[in-house]
Design a protein around this motif. Structure first.
Motif, PDB file in Angstrom:
ATOM      1  N   GLN A   1      26.863  54.929  41.148  1.00  0.00           N
ATOM      2  CA  GLN A   1      26.380  56.277  40.895  1.00  0.00           C
ATOM      3  C   GLN A   1      26.184  56.448  39.390  1.00  0.00           C
ATOM      4  OE1 GLN A   1      25.658  57.300  44.501  1.00  0.00           O
ATOM      5  NE2 GLN A   1      25.571  58.935  42.978  1.00  0.00           N
ATOM      6  N   GLU A   2      25.207  57.245  39.043  1.00  0.00           N
ATOM      7  CA  GLU A   2      24.944  57.507  37.627  1.00  0.00           C
ATOM      8  C   GLU A   2      26.231  57.925  36.924  1.00  0.00           C
ATOM      9  OE1 GLU A   2      21.792  60.281  37.014  1.00  0.00           O
ATOM     10  OE2 GLU A   2      21.960  60.239  34.826  1.00  0.00           O
ATOM     11  N   GLY A   3      26.479  57.338  35.780  1.00  0.00           N
ATOM     12  CA  GLY A   3      27.667  57.661  35.002  1.00  0.00           C
ATOM     13  C   GLY A   3      28.812  56.681  35.190  1.00  0.00           C
ATOM     14  N   GLU A   4      28.767  55.873  36.227  1.00  0.00           N
ATOM     15  CA  GLU A   4      29.857  54.943  36.496  1.00  0.00           C
ATOM     16  C   GLU A   4      29.824  53.762  35.527  1.00  0.00           C
ATOM     17  OE1 GLU A   4      30.901  55.561  41.220  1.00  0.00           O
ATOM     18  OE2 GLU A   4      29.633  53.881  40.637  1.00  0.00           O
ATOM     19  N   PHE A   5      30.971  53.122  35.396  1.00  0.00           N
ATOM     20  CA  PHE A   5      31.143  51.926  34.575  1.00  0.00           C
ATOM     21  C   PHE A   5      30.868  50.718  35.462  1.00  0.00           C
ATOM     22  CE2 PHE A   5      32.908  49.783  30.915  1.00  0.00           C
ATOM     23  CZ  PHE A   5      33.512  48.641  31.419  1.00  0.00           C
ATOM     24  N   ILE A   6      30.030  49.817  34.971  1.00  0.00           N
ATOM     25  CA  ILE A   6      29.617  48.656  35.765  1.00  0.00           C
ATOM     26  C   ILE A   6      30.061  47.374  35.058  1.00  0.00           C
ATOM     27  CG2 ILE A   6      27.594  47.304  36.465  1.00  0.00           C
ATOM     28  CD1 ILE A   6      26.119  49.973  36.870  1.00  0.00           C
ATOM     29  N   THR A   7      30.553  46.428  35.837  1.00  0.00           N
ATOM     30  CA  THR A   7      30.918  45.112  35.295  1.00  0.00           C
ATOM     31  C   THR A   7      30.252  44.027  36.118  1.00  0.00           C
ATOM     32  OG1 THR A   7      33.044  45.831  34.418  1.00  0.00           O
ATOM     33  CG2 THR A   7      32.781  43.479  34.848  1.00  0.00           C
TER      34      THR A   7
ATOM     35  N   GLN B   1      26.582  39.690  43.721  1.00  0.00           N
ATOM     36  CA  GLN B   1      25.137  39.453  43.837  1.00  0.00           C
ATOM     37  C   GLN B   1      24.376  40.767  43.790  1.00  0.00           C
ATOM     38  OE1 GLN B   1      25.122  36.929  47.494  1.00  0.00           O
ATOM     39  NE2 GLN B   1      23.785  35.638  46.256  1.00  0.00           N
ATOM     40  N   ASN B   2      24.961  41.784  44.402  1.00  0.00           N
ATOM     41  CA  ASN B   2      24.358  43.111  44.431  1.00  0.00           C
ATOM     42  C   ASN B   2      25.415  44.148  44.088  1.00  0.00           C
ATOM     43  OD1 ASN B   2      21.531  42.667  45.706  1.00  0.00           O
ATOM     44  ND2 ASN B   2      22.912  41.520  47.016  1.00  0.00           N
ATOM     45  N   LEU B   3      24.970  45.193  43.453  1.00  0.00           N
ATOM     46  CA  LEU B   3      25.898  46.246  43.034  1.00  0.00           C
ATOM     47  C   LEU B   3      25.159  47.572  43.048  1.00  0.00           C
ATOM     48  CD1 LEU B   3      28.112  45.933  39.820  1.00  0.00           C
ATOM     49  CD2 LEU B   3      26.914  48.025  40.357  1.00  0.00           C
ATOM     50  N   THR B   4      25.762  48.566  43.698  1.00  0.00           N
ATOM     51  CA  THR B   4      25.208  49.918  43.683  1.00  0.00           C
ATOM     52  C   THR B   4      26.218  50.846  43.035  1.00  0.00           C
ATOM     53  OG1 THR B   4      23.936  49.512  45.699  1.00  0.00           O
ATOM     54  CG2 THR B   4      24.298  51.804  45.079  1.00  0.00           C
TER      55      THR B   4
ATOM     56  N   SER C   1      18.843  50.185  36.333  1.00  0.00           N
ATOM     57  CA  SER C   1      18.580  49.436  37.564  1.00  0.00           C
ATOM     58  C   SER C   1      17.674  48.252  37.250  1.00  0.00           C
ATOM     59  CB  SER C   1      17.923  50.335  38.616  1.00  0.00           C
ATOM     60  OG  SER C   1      18.789  51.397  38.958  1.00  0.00           O
ATOM     61  N   ALA C   2      18.166  47.062  37.539  1.00  0.00           N
ATOM     62  CA  ALA C   2      17.462  45.834  37.180  1.00  0.00           C
ATOM     63  C   ALA C   2      18.271  44.667  37.720  1.00  0.00           C
ATOM     64  CB  ALA C   2      17.320  45.703  35.660  1.00  0.00           C
TER      65      ALA C   2
ATOM     66  N   ARG D   1      21.790  41.999  41.160  1.00  0.00           N
ATOM     67  CA  ARG D   1      20.859  43.121  41.317  1.00  0.00           C
ATOM     68  C   ARG D   1      21.657  44.414  41.234  1.00  0.00           C
ATOM     69  NH1 ARG D   1      15.729  43.068  43.000  1.00  0.00           N
ATOM     70  NH2 ARG D   1      15.988  40.904  43.627  1.00  0.00           N
ATOM     71  N   VAL D   2      21.353  45.233  40.250  1.00  0.00           N
ATOM     72  CA  VAL D   2      22.068  46.494  40.032  1.00  0.00           C
ATOM     73  C   VAL D   2      21.165  47.659  40.370  1.00  0.00           C
ATOM     74  CG1 VAL D   2      23.092  47.994  38.267  1.00  0.00           C
ATOM     75  CG2 VAL D   2      23.571  45.530  38.245  1.00  0.00           C
ATOM     76  N   LEU D   3      21.680  48.574  41.175  1.00  0.00           N
ATOM     77  CA  LEU D   3      20.971  49.818  41.497  1.00  0.00           C
ATOM     78  C   LEU D   3      21.865  50.983  41.100  1.00  0.00           C
ATOM     79  CD1 LEU D   3      18.668  51.405  42.815  1.00  0.00           C
ATOM     80  CD2 LEU D   3      19.868  51.189  44.991  1.00  0.00           C
ATOM     81  N   VAL D   4      21.371  51.819  40.224  1.00  0.00           N
ATOM     82  CA  VAL D   4      22.118  52.999  39.807  1.00  0.00           C
ATOM     83  C   VAL D   4      21.430  54.222  40.398  1.00  0.00           C
ATOM     84  CG1 VAL D   4      23.019  54.342  37.874  1.00  0.00           C
ATOM     85  CG2 VAL D   4      22.781  51.846  37.668  1.00  0.00           C
TER      86      VAL D   4
END
Lengths: 109, 114
Positions: free
Chosen positions: A14-20, A9-12, A82-83, A104-107
């Motif tokens: 760091q800049e540069g990381e791979f997100i799934t 549901q939520n994901l934080t 971030s969105a 909800r993604v926060l980078v």
């Protein structure tokens, strides 16, 4: 149980990381869409999938029809990513979108 | 090409009133869909119009209605407003009504019912 489930549901990150981000659905579908919603409400369509894999810039979307599962990957994430990311499906019967609850993604820089 | 526009962008109403929201699709697009977004229920499909005909309807009470004009512009109306109707109302257009077509969303109308 919702017909379209997203995780997490939520994901934080760091800049540069791979997100799934994952999307599972329980109904037969004719197409799956990934949408991006920025603060303020505006929604942009990122991908439409009915099979396989699509890539646009740092974004990759895949779908496995047999497993009723789709993933959205963000490579080399950036704060502007971030969105809220929303998965939506057109059921095989009927021509109306059914939405997941969003991720909800926060980078962080 | 201009994007999808919605008016008004913000609206405050009181219970029992009615409201009309407007959506102008991208030029050449004949399909307009309406969605409601709330913190509790997320995004939900309201209805879709194509060439002035309602093609599909979501699970909303009859207080929610819409129409589409010959120029493809669409309006949705909510009568006898309830507190729970407070939401972001989004419209989206696409050229035809194919399920594999990209939908282009407007910025939304934020409705607050007091």
């Amino acid at each position: 149980k919702n017909e379209v489930e997203q995780s997490p549901q939520n994901l934080t990150a760091q800049e540069g990381e791979f997100i799934t981000i994952n999307c599972s659905y329980s109904v037969g579908i004719s197409a799956l869409h990934w949408l991006q919603q920025h603060p303020g409400g505006g929604i942009v369509s990122l991908f439409m999938l009915s099979s396989g894999k699509k890539k646009h810039g740092r974004l990759i979307a895949t779908i496995n029809i047999q497993e009723k599962h789709s993933s959205l990957h963000i490579t080399a994430s950036h704060p502007r990513d971030s969105a809220v990311y929303i998965c939506a499906v057109y059921k095989a019967a009927g021509n109306k979108l059914t939405f997941g609850g969003g991720t909800r993604v926060l980078v962080k820089p | 090409k201009a994007g999808v526009t919605q008016t008004p962008r913000y609206l405050i109403k009181t219970r029992g009133q009615q409201v009309t929201l407007s959506c102008s699709p991208i030029s050449g697009h004949r399909s307009v869909s309406w969605y409601q977004q709330t913190p509790g229920q997320g995004l939900q499909f309201l209805f879709e119009y194509f060439s002035e005909t309602q093609r599909n309807k979501g699970n909303f009470p009859g207080r929610f209605s819409g129409r589409q004009f010959s120029n493809s512009r669409s309006e949705m109306n909510v009568s006898t407003l309830e507190l729970g109707d407070s939401a972001l109302y989004l419209c989206a257009s696409r050229r035809l009504a194919g399920e594999q077509e990209t939908q282009y969303f407007g910025p939304g109308t934020r409705l607050l019912v007091l």
